[in-house]
Design a protein around this motif. Structure first.
Motif, short mmCIF file in Angstrom:
data_model
loop_
_atom_site.label_atom_id
_atom_site.label_comp_id
_atom_site.label_asym_id
_atom_site.label_seq_id
_atom_site.Cartn_x
_atom_site.Cartn_y
_atom_site.Cartn_z
N PRO A 1 0.83 -1.22 0.00
CA PRO A 1 0.00 0.00 0.00
C PRO A 1 0.86 1.27 0.00
CG PRO A 1 0.08 -0.97 2.21
CD PRO A 1 0.87 -1.89 1.31
N SER A 2 0.30 2.37 -0.50
CA SER A 2 1.01 3.66 -0.48
C SER A 2 0.26 4.60 0.45
CB SER A 2 1.02 4.30 -1.87
OG SER A 2 1.55 3.40 -2.78
N PRO A 3 0.98 5.46 1.17
CA PRO A 3 0.28 6.35 2.10
C PRO A 3 -0.45 7.50 1.41
CG PRO A 3 2.66 6.73 2.17
CD PRO A 3 2.44 5.60 1.21
N GLY A 4 -1.66 7.80 1.88
CA GLY A 4 -2.39 9.00 1.45
C GLY A 4 -1.79 10.20 2.17
N PRO A 5 -2.37 11.42 1.93
CA PRO A 5 -1.76 12.66 2.46
C PRO A 5 -1.56 12.64 3.98
CG PRO A 5 -3.61 13.15 1.01
CD PRO A 5 -3.54 11.68 1.09
N GLN B 1 -1.41 9.85 5.95
CA GLN B 1 -1.09 8.49 6.39
C GLN B 1 0.42 8.28 6.45
OE1 GLN B 1 -3.29 6.21 3.40
NE2 GLN B 1 -4.79 5.68 4.98
N ILE B 2 0.83 7.25 7.22
CA ILE B 2 2.23 6.85 7.21
C ILE B 2 2.33 5.38 6.83
CG2 ILE B 2 2.94 8.58 8.89
CD1 ILE B 2 3.07 6.44 11.04
N GLY C 1 2.90 10.61 4.21
CA GLY C 1 2.08 11.36 3.26
C GLY C 1 2.50 12.83 3.23
N ALA C 2 2.03 13.54 2.20
CA ALA C 2 2.47 14.93 1.97
C ALA C 2 2.08 15.85 3.12
CB ALA C 2 1.86 15.42 0.66
N GLU C 3 1.02 15.55 3.85
CA GLU C 3 0.56 16.47 4.91
C GLU C 3 0.86 15.95 6.32
OE1 GLU C 3 -3.59 17.10 4.08
OE2 GLU C 3 -3.11 17.53 1.98
N VAL C 4 1.81 15.04 6.44
CA VAL C 4 2.14 14.49 7.77
C VAL C 4 3.26 15.31 8.41
CG1 VAL C 4 3.10 12.49 8.99
CG2 VAL C 4 1.39 12.16 7.19
N ARG C 5 3.00 15.84 9.59
CA ARG C 5 4.01 16.58 10.35
C ARG C 5 4.39 15.85 11.64
NH1 ARG C 5 4.08 18.06 6.18
NH2 ARG C 5 3.23 19.92 5.20
N VAL D 1 2.47 -1.83 6.59
CA VAL D 1 1.12 -1.36 6.89
C VAL D 1 1.05 0.13 6.60
CG1 VAL D 1 -0.13 -0.62 8.97
CG2 VAL D 1 0.23 -3.03 8.57
N VAL D 2 -0.10 0.59 6.12
CA VAL D 2 -0.35 2.02 5.95
C VAL D 2 -1.59 2.37 6.76
CG1 VAL D 2 -1.31 3.67 4.28
CG2 VAL D 2 0.76 2.40 3.72
N ALA D 3 -1.53 3.45 7.53
CA ALA D 3 -2.71 3.91 8.26
C ALA D 3 -2.55 5.39 8.58
CB ALA D 3 -2.90 3.11 9.55
#
Ligand code: NAP
Length: 309
Positions: free
Chosen positions: A23-27, A29-30, A75-79, A99-101
């Motif tokens: 799986p790939s992470p969404g904005p 997600q990690i 993801g792009a919006e993960v800080r 795992v991605v979540a």
């Protein structure tokens, strides 16, 4: 990546190690390289089809609610997290190499806590804390009976109720008394001993992780004070509301702040969830059988293992 896929309801022969798409992470997600995933009762209840009506799922599915591991992409919006962080989380599809979540599912693992230990914490940790704080709403000085107190959720409920200043009675099987003596509790009651049940003074609340005949026996004997509370992680016990008791049945939900608190308690040694046997992903069927048989210690799936330990 490799993952354990449930391809039908029934016994463990329906668990199959397969190659699946990573799986790939969404904005928000990690993506985590799984160090360990723990086996929980919900996993085999889903496998057996026990929860088909309550929790419909589409097969095939990758089971597993708990993971620990290392962040390998964000993801792009993960800080909140960066690549290389050690994390643990309450996820879906944890029986896998990756795992991605969502970030809300995770907390950092303190350096004192080994990753396999961390994999045992998210589901039982959040469930035990939420049982005490949100369902029972325990207060200082209250007498609270925790059923299944040497089980994993039970141990966390004992910890969380003690932290609130409650008086704790560990409800266990007679043969679990030696294990219960190691807990920080004020009394122990053998729930399978009718004479001990008779002698138990009524409690202000029950934090229940067992239900069934145990709760029926307690309610038959009026072991909760009038207007008292039953918080349960299972179905509401039959007849409790009719006795004028307040009943709160709960489902665990992600809470990264609470998870960080659980991680800190594990780091300081205040909260201990014993670890049992560890299995490679290829032996997920054996791992579920061992976990299902009961006993102390959470069973783990460790993708890097080659043989069970
Ligand atoms: N609502 C939610 O969100 C949620 C979340 C997590 C878990 N759960 C549920 O909570 C329950 C406990 O989970 P867990 O992870 O803590 O399982 P666990 O580690 O297996 O603990 C269960 C404990 O209860 C004991 N027990 C079972 N039947 C008993 C009886 N009749 N009398 C006395 N003790 C008894 C078990 O003893 P033995 O090992 O000897 O059987 C064990 O010590 C499971 O049913 C699980 O599905 C619900």
């Amino acid at each position: 990546m490799k993952a354990v896929v449930l391809n039908g309801y029934g016994d463990v022969e329906h668990l199959e190690l397969k190659e699946v798409d990573e799986p790939s992470p969404g904005p928000r997600q990690i993506k985590v390289k799984v160090a360990a995933a723990s086996v929980n009762p919900v996993d085999w209840k889903i496998r057996r089809g026990d929860l088909r009506a309550m929790m419909p799922i589409h097969l095939p599915v990758i089971l597993g609610r708990d993971v620990s591991g290392e962040v390998i992409a964000i993801g792009a919006e993960v800080r909140e997290f960066k690549v290389g962080d050690r994390v643990m989380g309450l996820v879906e599809h944890g029986y896998a190499e990756v795992v991605v979540a969502s970030v809300e599912a995770f907390a950092l693992v303190p350096p004192e806590v080994p990753l396999p230990t961390a994999a045992a914490l998210p589901l039982v940790g959040l469930t035990g804390v939420q049982l005490v704080e949100e369902a029972v709403r325990a207060h200082a000085g209250e007498r609270i009976l925790v059923t299944g107190a040497v089980g994993s959720v039970g141990r966390v409920a004992v910890f969380a109720a003690k932290r609130r200043g409650a008086q704790i009675i560990a409800g266990v099987r007679s043969r679990q008394r030696p294990e219960a003596k190691k807990l920080d509790v004020d009394e122990i009651v053998a729930l399978d001993d009718p004479q001990e049940l008779e002698r138990l003074r009524p409690v202000d609340a029950i934090a229940d992780t067992v239900n069934g005949k145990v709760m029926a026996a307690l309610l038959d004997r009026d072991k909760v004070v009038p207007g008292g509370v039953i918080g349960t992680v299972l179905q509401p016990p039959l007849g409790a509301k009719e006795q004028g008791l307040r009943v709160h049945a709960m489902l665990a939900h992600p809470d990264s702040a609470a998870l960080a608190g659980i991680a800190a308690a594990a780091a300081s040694g205040e909260l201990v969830i014993p670890i049992g046997r560890q299995f490679p992903l290829s032996q997920a069927p054996a791992a579920q059988h061992v976990a299902e048989a009961g006993g102390v210690g959470k069973v783990l799936l460790v993708p890097s293992l080659r043989r069970a330990s």
